[in-house]
Write an enzyme that holds these catalytic residues in place. Structure first.
Site, mmCIF file in Angstrom:
data_model
loop_
_atom_site.group_PDB
_atom_site.id
_atom_site.type_symbol
_atom_site.label_atom_id
_atom_site.label_comp_id
_atom_site.label_asym_id
_atom_site.label_seq_id
_atom_site.Cartn_x
_atom_site.Cartn_y
_atom_site.Cartn_z
ATOM 1 N N ARG A 33 0.826 -1.216 0.000
ATOM 2 C CA ARG A 33 0.000 0.000 0.000
ATOM 3 C C ARG A 33 0.855 1.258 0.000
ATOM 4 O O ARG A 33 0.412 2.307 -0.429
ATOM 5 C CB ARG A 33 -1.017 -0.006 1.129
ATOM 6 C CG ARG A 33 -0.487 -0.095 2.505
ATOM 7 C CD ARG A 33 -1.645 -0.063 3.478
ATOM 8 N NE ARG A 33 -1.238 -0.556 4.783
ATOM 9 C CZ ARG A 33 -2.027 -0.613 5.819
ATOM 10 N NH1 ARG A 33 -3.271 -0.210 5.712
ATOM 11 N NH2 ARG A 33 -1.595 -1.072 6.972
ATOM 12 N N TYR A 87 -10.827 -10.615 14.937
ATOM 13 C CA TYR A 87 -9.947 -11.277 13.975
ATOM 14 C C TYR A 87 -10.530 -12.644 13.577
ATOM 15 O O TYR A 87 -10.579 -13.007 12.400
ATOM 16 C CB TYR A 87 -8.565 -11.438 14.619
ATOM 17 C CG TYR A 87 -7.498 -11.995 13.722
ATOM 18 C CD1 TYR A 87 -6.908 -11.206 12.744
ATOM 19 C CD2 TYR A 87 -7.069 -13.307 13.862
ATOM 20 C CE1 TYR A 87 -5.915 -11.723 11.928
ATOM 21 C CE2 TYR A 87 -6.074 -13.830 13.067
ATOM 22 C CZ TYR A 87 -5.496 -13.030 12.096
ATOM 23 O OH TYR A 87 -4.515 -13.538 11.289
ATOM 24 N N ASP A 102 -3.664 -0.814 -2.249
ATOM 25 C CA ASP A 102 -4.310 -0.781 -0.929
ATOM 26 C C ASP A 102 -5.651 -1.465 -1.117
ATOM 27 O O ASP A 102 -6.524 -0.944 -1.823
ATOM 28 C CB ASP A 102 -4.487 0.678 -0.481
ATOM 29 C CG ASP A 102 -5.142 0.778 0.902
ATOM 30 O OD1 ASP A 102 -5.830 -0.187 1.304
ATOM 31 O OD2 ASP A 102 -4.977 1.811 1.560
ATOM 32 N N THR A 119 6.183 -12.077 13.251
ATOM 33 C CA THR A 119 6.112 -10.914 12.356
ATOM 34 C C THR A 119 5.630 -9.730 13.193
ATOM 35 O O THR A 119 5.306 -9.888 14.372
ATOM 36 C CB THR A 119 5.081 -11.142 11.218
ATOM 37 O OG1 THR A 119 3.790 -11.338 11.823
ATOM 38 C CG2 THR A 119 5.418 -12.322 10.333
ATOM 39 N N LYS A 175 -11.693 -13.897 9.821
ATOM 40 C CA LYS A 175 -11.086 -15.033 9.116
ATOM 41 C C LYS A 175 -12.115 -16.144 8.881
ATOM 42 O O LYS A 175 -12.039 -16.866 7.900
ATOM 43 C CB LYS A 175 -9.868 -15.554 9.876
ATOM 44 C CG LYS A 175 -8.708 -14.536 9.963
ATOM 45 C CD LYS A 175 -8.098 -14.207 8.602
ATOM 46 C CE LYS A 175 -6.795 -13.419 8.714
ATOM 47 N NZ LYS A 175 -6.212 -13.034 7.429
HETATM 48 P P1 NDP Z 1 2.365 -8.087 8.990
HETATM 49 O O1 NDP Z 1 1.674 -7.135 9.876
HETATM 50 O O2 NDP Z 1 3.831 -8.242 9.074
HETATM 51 O O3 NDP Z 1 1.998 -7.786 7.473
HETATM 52 C C1 NDP Z 1 0.717 -7.441 7.078
HETATM 53 C C2 NDP Z 1 0.795 -6.933 5.667
HETATM 54 O O4 NDP Z 1 -0.543 -6.591 5.247
HETATM 55 C C3 NDP Z 1 1.654 -5.664 5.531
HETATM 56 O O5 NDP Z 1 2.332 -5.703 4.315
HETATM 57 C C4 NDP Z 1 0.587 -4.566 5.528
HETATM 58 O O6 NDP Z 1 0.977 -3.381 4.874
HETATM 59 C C5 NDP Z 1 -0.482 -5.271 4.711
HETATM 60 N N1 NDP Z 1 -1.767 -4.594 4.754
HETATM 61 C C6 NDP Z 1 -2.534 -4.296 5.825
HETATM 62 N N2 NDP Z 1 -3.632 -3.612 5.428
HETATM 63 C C7 NDP Z 1 -3.531 -3.481 4.078
HETATM 64 C C8 NDP Z 1 -4.330 -2.869 3.087
HETATM 65 N N3 NDP Z 1 -5.460 -2.223 3.382
HETATM 66 N N4 NDP Z 1 -3.929 -2.950 1.796
HETATM 67 C C9 NDP Z 1 -2.796 -3.579 1.459
HETATM 68 N N5 NDP Z 1 -1.968 -4.135 2.350
HETATM 69 C C10 NDP Z 1 -2.346 -4.092 3.651
HETATM 70 O O7 NDP Z 1 1.603 -9.469 9.267
HETATM 71 P P2 NDP Z 1 1.870 -10.974 8.813
HETATM 72 O O8 NDP Z 1 2.879 -11.066 7.752
HETATM 73 O O9 NDP Z 1 2.018 -11.759 10.040
HETATM 74 O O10 NDP Z 1 0.418 -11.315 8.238
HETATM 75 C C11 NDP Z 1 0.157 -11.660 6.903
HETATM 76 C C12 NDP Z 1 -1.159 -12.427 6.838
HETATM 77 O O11 NDP Z 1 -1.055 -13.610 7.635
HETATM 78 C C13 NDP Z 1 -2.369 -11.658 7.385
HETATM 79 O O12 NDP Z 1 -3.488 -11.897 6.563
HETATM 80 C C14 NDP Z 1 -2.581 -12.293 8.743
HETATM 81 O O13 NDP Z 1 -3.913 -12.165 9.185
HETATM 82 C C15 NDP Z 1 -2.192 -13.727 8.455
HETATM 83 N N6 NDP Z 1 -1.860 -14.490 9.668
HETATM 84 C C16 NDP Z 1 -0.779 -14.139 10.416
HETATM 85 C C17 NDP Z 1 -0.483 -14.837 11.564
HETATM 86 C C18 NDP Z 1 0.696 -14.507 12.413
HETATM 87 O O14 NDP Z 1 0.909 -15.215 13.427
HETATM 88 N N7 NDP Z 1 1.518 -13.517 12.087
HETATM 89 C C19 NDP Z 1 -1.338 -15.957 12.027
HETATM 90 C C20 NDP Z 1 -2.438 -16.254 11.135
HETATM 91 C C21 NDP Z 1 -2.671 -15.525 10.011
HETATM 92 P P3 NDP Z 1 1.747 -2.187 5.667
HETATM 93 O O15 NDP Z 1 3.185 -2.591 5.780
HETATM 94 O O16 NDP Z 1 1.527 -1.005 4.785
HETATM 95 O O17 NDP Z 1 1.080 -2.059 7.012
#
Ligand code: NDP
Length: 310
Positions: free
Chosen positions: A65, A229, A90, A268, A233
């Protein structure tokens, strides 16, 4: 180490081993012409999925984004010799989504793989609140759904079929032991393809958001853990089941397979780096699902390369 922990460690080791076995030529349905789009790929699991898909020789479109952050993340991958393109996206901004759709159509004629990874969560540790419920539901459910709807017409026909992978969570299981909606009649309707509908899912999340607004959500029978959350999901998982069923009607050559997976508890930013597995491991099942040579898998939820009962 507890039995459960030990079992998981063993499974992760098995997966590490599986990852060392290269795909054989007849399994590799993709090439550098194959276009994989990853949302929220500037960091965390999304970045890892982009890196691993590019490592398998696909062309990856890393989306972010924030334009500058995306360019920087893509630069790191390009310097590693990977085929990576980058574009702003985004998933909550209708203009950004439509601009991206136009760009991918013009530049590549569409896409073959969509990884819906972008997501948010505001609960940490054992905390539970619905303070950010609207943002969580909007991003994780409606943002993902909108991406699916916008990208489906752009998914290129192929013998192998196009693929959609949603990075979801086992917290969104319909019949999870510790985290599920209590309304049995609703659970029954949601678990039956005859009664499951987009309207039913939307109504469920609207009811939840209404109760958050009225401050009655705590007694509403919603999942006990990471409530907003988990609801978001659950909606993603159910919408994927619904879409898989609809997409199955498409003719051979124009098929699209859609699956969800839970990456585990990952180190993360989302978990404040308190997770117990690395982003590299967490990306694995998503990459595996995206590249699956077995085309028949669709409408399922996975974790660690194994199907979970939704
Ligand atoms: P991070 O917070 O590290 O990354 C989240 C990413 O999503 C970032 O790149 C963020 O962008 C982006 N994002 C958020 N909102 C938007 C938007 N409106 N448009 C585009 N991009 C957006 O989290 P994770 O890597 O851990 O999570 C990735 C996925 O894994 C998510 O869907 C999460 O729900 C899922 N997940 C994660 C778990 C965990 O333990 N970490 C467990 C289960 C599921 P920006 O950098 O700009 O904020």
């Amino acid at each position: 180490m507890s039995g459960k922990k030990e079992k998981r460690e063993k499974r992760l080791q098995e997966i590490s081993l599986l990852r060392t076995i290269p795909y054989s030529d007849h399994q590799r349905w993709w090439s550098e012409e194959t276009i994989a789009v990853v949302t929220g790929a500037n960091r965390g699991i999304g970045f890892e999925i982009a890196r691993q898909l590019a490592g398998h020789g696909l062309t990856v479109v890393l989306t972010s984004r924030d334009t500058g952050v995306g360019i920087e993340a893509a630069r790191v991958l390009k310097e590693g010799g990977f085929n990576v393109d980058v574009h702003q996206l985004d998933i909550l901004d209708a203009e950004s989504v439509s601009e991206f759709a136009k760009w991918i159509k013009e530049k590549y004629g569409g896409l073959d793989i969509l990884i819906n990874n972008a997501g948010v969560n505001y609960n940490l540790g054992s905390g539970n609140s619905a303070e950010f419920a609207k943002q969580v539901i909007e991003t994780n459910y409606y943002g993902t759904k909108n991406m699916i709807k916008t990208m489906i017409p752009l998914m290129r026909p192929s013998a192998a079929g196009a693929r959609i992978v949603n990075v979801s969570s086992r917290l969104g299981k319909l019949n999870g032991r510790r985290s599920r909606i209590e309304d049995e009649a609703l659970r029954e309707k949601l678990s039956n393809l005859e009664t499951l509908s987009e309207e039913l899912i939307d109504n469920m999340v609207s009811k939840f958001l209404q109760q958050v607004e009225d401050n009655t959500w705590q007694s509403g029978g919603w999942p006990q853990k990471f409530t907003d959350y988990a609801v978001s999901k659950l909606a993603v998982n159910l919408y994927s089941v619904l879409m898989a069923n609809q997409l199955a009607e498409r003719p051979e050559g124009g098929k699209i397979y859609i699956n969800c997976y839970c990456p585990g508890w990952v180190r993360t930013a989302m978990t404040g780096w308190s997770g117990n597995i690395s982003a590299e491991h967490a990306a694995d099942t998503g990459v595996w699902l995206a590249l699956l040579p077995n085309k028949e898998v669709t409408g399922k939820l996975f974790a660690e390369r194994r199907e979970l009962k939704l």
